[in-house]
Design a protein around this motif. Structure first.
Motif, PDB file in Angstrom:
ATOM      1  N   ALA A  85       0.930  -1.083   0.009  1.00 28.60           N
ATOM      2  CA  ALA A  85       0.130  -0.046  -0.211  1.00 28.60           C
ATOM      3  C   ALA A  85       0.777   1.208   0.076  1.00 28.60           C
ATOM      4  O   ALA A  85       0.500   2.375  -0.732  1.00 28.60           O
ATOM      5  CB  ALA A  85      -0.939   0.042   1.099  1.00 28.60           C
ATOM      6  N   ASN A  86       1.706   1.274   0.814  1.00 36.16           N
ATOM      7  CA  ASN A  86       2.834   2.434   0.860  1.00 36.16           C
ATOM      8  C   ASN A  86       3.489   2.555  -0.630  1.00 36.16           C
ATOM      9  O   ASN A  86       3.513   3.693  -0.885  1.00 36.16           O
ATOM     10  CB  ASN A  86       3.773   2.266   1.826  1.00 36.16           C
ATOM     11  N   GLN A  87       4.037   1.413  -1.110  1.00 36.24           N
ATOM     12  CA  GLN A  87       4.503   1.444  -2.340  1.00 36.24           C
ATOM     13  C   GLN A  87       3.627   2.082  -3.600  1.00 36.24           C
ATOM     14  O   GLN A  87       4.163   2.839  -4.414  1.00 36.24           O
ATOM     15  CB  GLN A  87       5.179   0.362  -2.815  1.00 36.24           C
ATOM     16  N   LEU A  88       2.250   1.629  -3.501  1.00 35.68           N
ATOM     17  CA  LEU A  88       1.389   2.212  -4.318  1.00 35.68           C
ATOM     18  C   LEU A  88       1.343   3.419  -4.449  1.00 35.68           C
ATOM     19  O   LEU A  88       0.900   3.967  -5.495  1.00 35.68           O
ATOM     20  CB  LEU A  88       0.119   1.423  -4.275  1.00 35.68           C
ATOM     21  N   GLN A  89       1.589   4.163  -3.383  1.00 38.22           N
ATOM     22  CA  GLN A  89       1.332   5.759  -3.213  1.00 38.22           C
ATOM     23  C   GLN A  89       2.533   6.509  -3.445  1.00 38.22           C
ATOM     24  O   GLN A  89       2.311   7.627  -3.318  1.00 38.22           O
ATOM     25  CB  GLN A  89       0.637   6.027  -1.656  1.00 38.22           C
ATOM     26  N   HIS A  90       3.524   5.975  -3.696  1.00 39.46           N
ATOM     27  CA  HIS A  90       4.971   6.536  -3.982  1.00 39.46           C
ATOM     28  C   HIS A  90       4.931   7.464  -5.095  1.00 39.46           C
ATOM     29  O   HIS A  90       4.464   6.964  -6.177  1.00 39.46           O
ATOM     30  CB  HIS A  90       6.004   5.461  -3.792  1.00 39.46           C
ATOM     31  N   PRO A  91       5.503   8.412  -5.283  1.00 40.13           N
ATOM     32  CA  PRO A  91       5.315   9.212  -6.224  1.00 40.13           C
ATOM     33  C   PRO A  91       6.454   8.663  -7.573  1.00 40.13           C
ATOM     34  O   PRO A  91       6.187   8.974  -8.887  1.00 40.13           O
ATOM     35  CB  PRO A  91       6.184  10.625  -5.944  1.00 40.13           C
ATOM     36  N   ARG A 100       8.565   2.539  -8.402  1.00 42.10           N
ATOM     37  CA  ARG A 100       8.127   1.788  -7.180  1.00 42.10           C
ATOM     38  C   ARG A 100       6.638   1.309  -7.120  1.00 42.10           C
ATOM     39  O   ARG A 100       6.250   0.490  -6.606  1.00 42.10           O
ATOM     40  CB  ARG A 100       8.081   2.735  -6.005  1.00 42.10           C
ATOM     41  N   ARG A 101       6.012   2.154  -8.021  1.00 40.34           N
ATOM     42  CA  ARG A 101       4.506   1.484  -8.151  1.00 40.34           C
ATOM     43  C   ARG A 101       4.361   0.396  -8.817  1.00 40.34           C
ATOM     44  O   ARG A 101       3.515  -0.430  -8.497  1.00 40.34           O
ATOM     45  CB  ARG A 101       3.620   2.932  -8.603  1.00 40.34           C
TER      46      ARG A 101
END
Length: 61
Positions: free
Chosen positions: A37-43, A47-48
Motif C-alpha cells: 500500500a505504501n509503495q502504491l502511493q509513492h511518487p 516503485r508503483r
C-alpha cells in the motif's frame, strides 16, 4: 513477536502449535500489505510498478 502458549492453553489442543504459526504468518502478511500500500502511493512510477508485482505475489498470480 512470537508468543508461546502456556500449558493450560495447550491442554487438549492437538493444533496448539499451528495456531501460533498462523498468528505469525498473519502478522507478516499484514506487514507486506502495508508495504505494498505504501509503495502504491509513492511518487516514483518504478516503485508503483514494483508494488504491483509484490501485490501479484500476495494473491498468487
Amino acid at each position: 513477536m512470537v508468543r508461546m502458549m502456556f500449558a493450560p492453553q495447550r491442554k487438549g489442543r492437538a493444533d496448539a502449535w499451528t495456531s501460533e504459526l498462523v498468528r505469525v504468518l498473519h502478522d507478516a502478511l499484514a506487514d507486506r500489505i502495508a508495504l505494498v500500500a505504501n509503495q502504491l502511493q509513492h511518487p516514483d512510477p518504478g516503485r508503483r510498478v514494483d508494488a504491483l508485482r509484490m501485490g501479484s505475489r500476495l494473491i498468487g498470480r
